[in-house]
Design a protein around this motif. Structure first.
Motif, mmCIF file in Angstrom:
data_model
loop_
_atom_site.group_PDB
_atom_site.id
_atom_site.type_symbol
_atom_site.label_atom_id
_atom_site.label_comp_id
_atom_site.label_asym_id
_atom_site.label_seq_id
_atom_site.Cartn_x
_atom_site.Cartn_y
_atom_site.Cartn_z
ATOM 1 N N THR A 6 0.808 -1.213 0.000
ATOM 2 C CA THR A 6 0.000 0.000 0.000
ATOM 3 C C THR A 6 0.846 1.271 0.000
ATOM 4 N N THR A 7 0.131 2.396 -0.017
ATOM 5 C CA THR A 7 0.811 3.697 -0.023
ATOM 6 C C THR A 7 1.226 4.147 1.365
ATOM 7 N N GLY A 8 0.757 3.487 2.411
ATOM 8 C CA GLY A 8 1.071 3.936 3.756
ATOM 9 C C GLY A 8 0.643 2.939 4.801
ATOM 10 N N THR A 9 0.651 3.381 6.058
ATOM 11 C CA THR A 9 0.381 2.493 7.186
ATOM 12 C C THR A 9 -0.944 2.771 7.877
ATOM 13 N N ASP A 10 -1.704 3.735 7.384
ATOM 14 C CA ASP A 10 -3.018 4.038 7.953
ATOM 15 C C ASP A 10 -4.092 3.424 7.064
ATOM 16 N N PRO A 11 -4.799 2.395 7.547
ATOM 17 C CA PRO A 11 -5.784 1.732 6.681
ATOM 18 C C PRO A 11 -6.965 2.626 6.316
ATOM 19 N N GLU A 12 -7.172 3.695 7.042
ATOM 20 C CA GLU A 12 -8.284 4.590 6.744
ATOM 21 C C GLU A 12 -8.025 5.437 5.504
ATOM 22 N N THR A 13 -6.783 5.756 5.235
ATOM 23 C CA THR A 13 -6.479 6.683 4.143
ATOM 24 C C THR A 13 -5.534 6.120 3.096
ATOM 25 N N SER A 14 -4.815 5.045 3.393
ATOM 26 C CA SER A 14 -3.862 4.489 2.440
ATOM 27 C C SER A 14 -4.584 3.816 1.277
ATOM 28 N N ARG A 15 -3.864 3.644 0.197
ATOM 29 C CA ARG A 15 -4.436 3.063 -1.017
ATOM 30 C C ARG A 15 -3.669 1.803 -1.421
ATOM 31 N N ILE A 16 -4.314 0.955 -2.183
ATOM 32 C CA ILE A 16 -3.702 -0.280 -2.655
ATOM 33 C C ILE A 16 -2.729 0.012 -3.792
ATOM 34 N N VAL A 17 -1.546 -0.591 -3.733
ATOM 35 C CA VAL A 17 -0.571 -0.528 -4.816
ATOM 36 C C VAL A 17 -0.451 -1.889 -5.500
ATOM 37 N N THR A 18 -0.355 -2.945 -4.716
ATOM 38 C CA THR A 18 -0.418 -4.305 -5.264
ATOM 39 C C THR A 18 -1.266 -5.157 -4.334
ATOM 40 N N GLY A 19 -1.825 -6.203 -4.881
ATOM 41 C CA GLY A 19 -2.620 -7.136 -4.090
ATOM 42 C C GLY A 19 -2.527 -8.524 -4.673
ATOM 43 N N SER A 20 -2.752 -9.515 -3.827
ATOM 44 C CA SER A 20 -2.695 -10.894 -4.296
ATOM 45 C C SER A 20 -3.650 -11.758 -3.487
ATOM 46 N N VAL A 21 -4.328 -12.661 -4.193
ATOM 47 C CA VAL A 21 -5.175 -13.680 -3.581
ATOM 48 C C VAL A 21 -4.657 -15.020 -4.074
ATOM 49 N N VAL A 22 -4.251 -15.900 -3.160
ATOM 50 C CA VAL A 22 -3.675 -17.188 -3.545
ATOM 51 C C VAL A 22 -4.452 -18.323 -2.895
ATOM 52 N N ARG A 23 -4.486 -19.446 -3.576
ATOM 53 C CA ARG A 23 -5.066 -20.669 -3.014
ATOM 54 C C ARG A 23 -3.913 -21.616 -2.712
ATOM 55 N N TYR A 24 -3.812 -22.002 -1.440
ATOM 56 C CA TYR A 24 -2.654 -22.747 -0.956
ATOM 57 C C TYR A 24 -3.112 -24.049 -0.308
ATOM 58 N N GLY A 25 -2.417 -25.136 -0.617
ATOM 59 C CA GLY A 25 -2.667 -26.394 0.076
ATOM 60 C C GLY A 25 -3.842 -27.167 -0.481
ATOM 61 N N GLY A 26 -4.354 -28.070 0.344
ATOM 62 C CA GLY A 26 -5.451 -28.921 -0.098
ATOM 63 C C GLY A 26 -5.043 -29.947 -1.134
ATOM 64 N N VAL A 72 -1.798 -1.852 -9.046
ATOM 65 C CA VAL A 72 -2.863 -0.868 -9.041
ATOM 66 C C VAL A 72 -2.283 0.540 -9.099
ATOM 67 N N ASP A 73 -2.858 1.361 -9.960
ATOM 68 C CA ASP A 73 -2.585 2.794 -9.916
ATOM 69 C C ASP A 73 -3.456 3.367 -8.810
ATOM 70 N N ARG A 126 -3.463 -1.073 -13.187
ATOM 71 C CA ARG A 126 -4.821 -0.776 -13.645
ATOM 72 C C ARG A 126 -5.477 0.172 -12.657
ATOM 73 N N PRO A 127 -6.466 0.928 -13.069
ATOM 74 C CA PRO A 127 -7.093 1.885 -12.154
ATOM 75 C C PRO A 127 -7.679 1.183 -10.936
ATOM 76 N N ALA A 128 -7.594 1.844 -9.788
ATOM 77 C CA ALA A 128 -8.126 1.257 -8.557
ATOM 78 C C ALA A 128 -9.615 0.939 -8.707
ATOM 79 N N ALA A 129 -10.347 1.774 -9.414
ATOM 80 C CA ALA A 129 -11.781 1.547 -9.591
ATOM 81 C C ALA A 129 -12.065 0.254 -10.340
ATOM 82 N N GLU A 130 -11.087 -0.244 -11.077
ATOM 83 C CA GLU A 130 -11.220 -1.524 -11.794
ATOM 84 C C GLU A 130 -10.714 -2.685 -10.945
ATOM 85 N N ALA A 131 -9.601 -2.479 -10.253
ATOM 86 C CA ALA A 131 -8.982 -3.568 -9.502
ATOM 87 C C ALA A 131 -9.725 -3.897 -8.220
#
Length: 243
Positions: free
Chosen positions: A16-36, A47-48, A73-78
């Motif tokens: 993210t852009t910072g350490t405050d979850p109220e105002t910071s924005r996403i820069v990268t994100g990942s969802v992974v499926r592990y195990g099973g 993310v832009d 990609r734009p945050a509104a899309e991601a």
């Protein structure tokens, strides 16, 4: 009977852009499926964020404002894609494994509100597993740090690319699996029970931190900043500031 740690775990992480979850924005994100019994797989986003990325944040995850604008990609899309994928996994009864869950889930919640997306918790009540909460429960008095890197070292989990969302999400799942395998009493709980126990454990842990700050000279003012909420800091559904 197959216990929850033998089934797929869904890792989630944001940079993210910072350490405050109220105002910071996403820069990268990942969802992974592990195990099973299946190979690890997932989806990642650059993310832009729509705001400048501070130099101190870029120094952690490596994404500058210019790089994110060019490749992201734009945050509104991601944001809706991230929320939808997590909701789909949660609807299947799979637990969301999130290191320090209140930060990532709260930030995602605020981003969803910011972009007019139905937040995750308005779609489904996910089961969340937070390896930080579990580790503090089973190793309350262990000395040393408890960052993701610290936990990887303690539980002998490989982390080659710390502070990349995918690597961190996978590592959180691997730590959780090792915690469960080492402390089998955790696996004897159903996911719903484990989730509710973590609500209580996280509150007790936060209260302990708050009390420590309150009685430590020079740190008294930090006590008021300690939140007791887990896995999400609630916010009014009347909208979130664009600040």
């Amino acid at each position: 009977m197959t216990t929850w740690h033998r089934n797929p775990l869904i890792g989630f992480d944001l940079e993210t852009t910072g350490t405050d979850p109220e105002t910071s924005r996403i820069v990268t994100g990942s969802v992974v499926r592990y195990g099973g019994g299946q190979p690890t797989a997932g989806r990642s986003w650059v993310v832009d964020p729509g705001v400048d990325i501070p130099a101190e944040a870029a120094a952690v995850h490596g994404w500058t404002t210019e790089a994110a604008r060019s490749a992201g990609r734009p945050a509104a899309e991601a944001v809706p894609q991230i929320v939808t994928l997590l909701a789909e996994e949660a609807w299947q009864g799979r637990p969301l494994v999130i290191m320090n869950a209140p930060f990532d889930l709260t930030l995602l919640d605020r981003e969803a509100c910011r972009h007019g997306v139905a937040p995750l918790v308005d779609r489904v009540k996910p089961y969340v597993i937070d390896p930080l909460v579990l580790d503090k429960r089973v190793n309350r008095y262990r000395r040393g740090g408890r960052t993701l890197t610290d936990l990887c070292r303690h539980y002998v989990v490989q982390l080659d690319e710390a502070h990349t969302a995918q690597a961190d999400a996978v590592a959180a799942c691997a730590i959780t699996w090792k915690l469960a395998n080492r402390h089998r009493w955790l696996t004897r709980m159903e996911l719903g029970e484990l989730h509710e126990q973590q609500v209580q454990w996280a509150r007790e842990q936060a209260e302990g931190l708050r009390d420590y700050f309150a009685r430590t000279p020079g740190k008294e003012e930090l006590a008021a900043s300690v939140r007791l909420d887990w896995p999400l800091i609630p916010a009014p559904r009347t909208g979130v500031s664009d600040a």
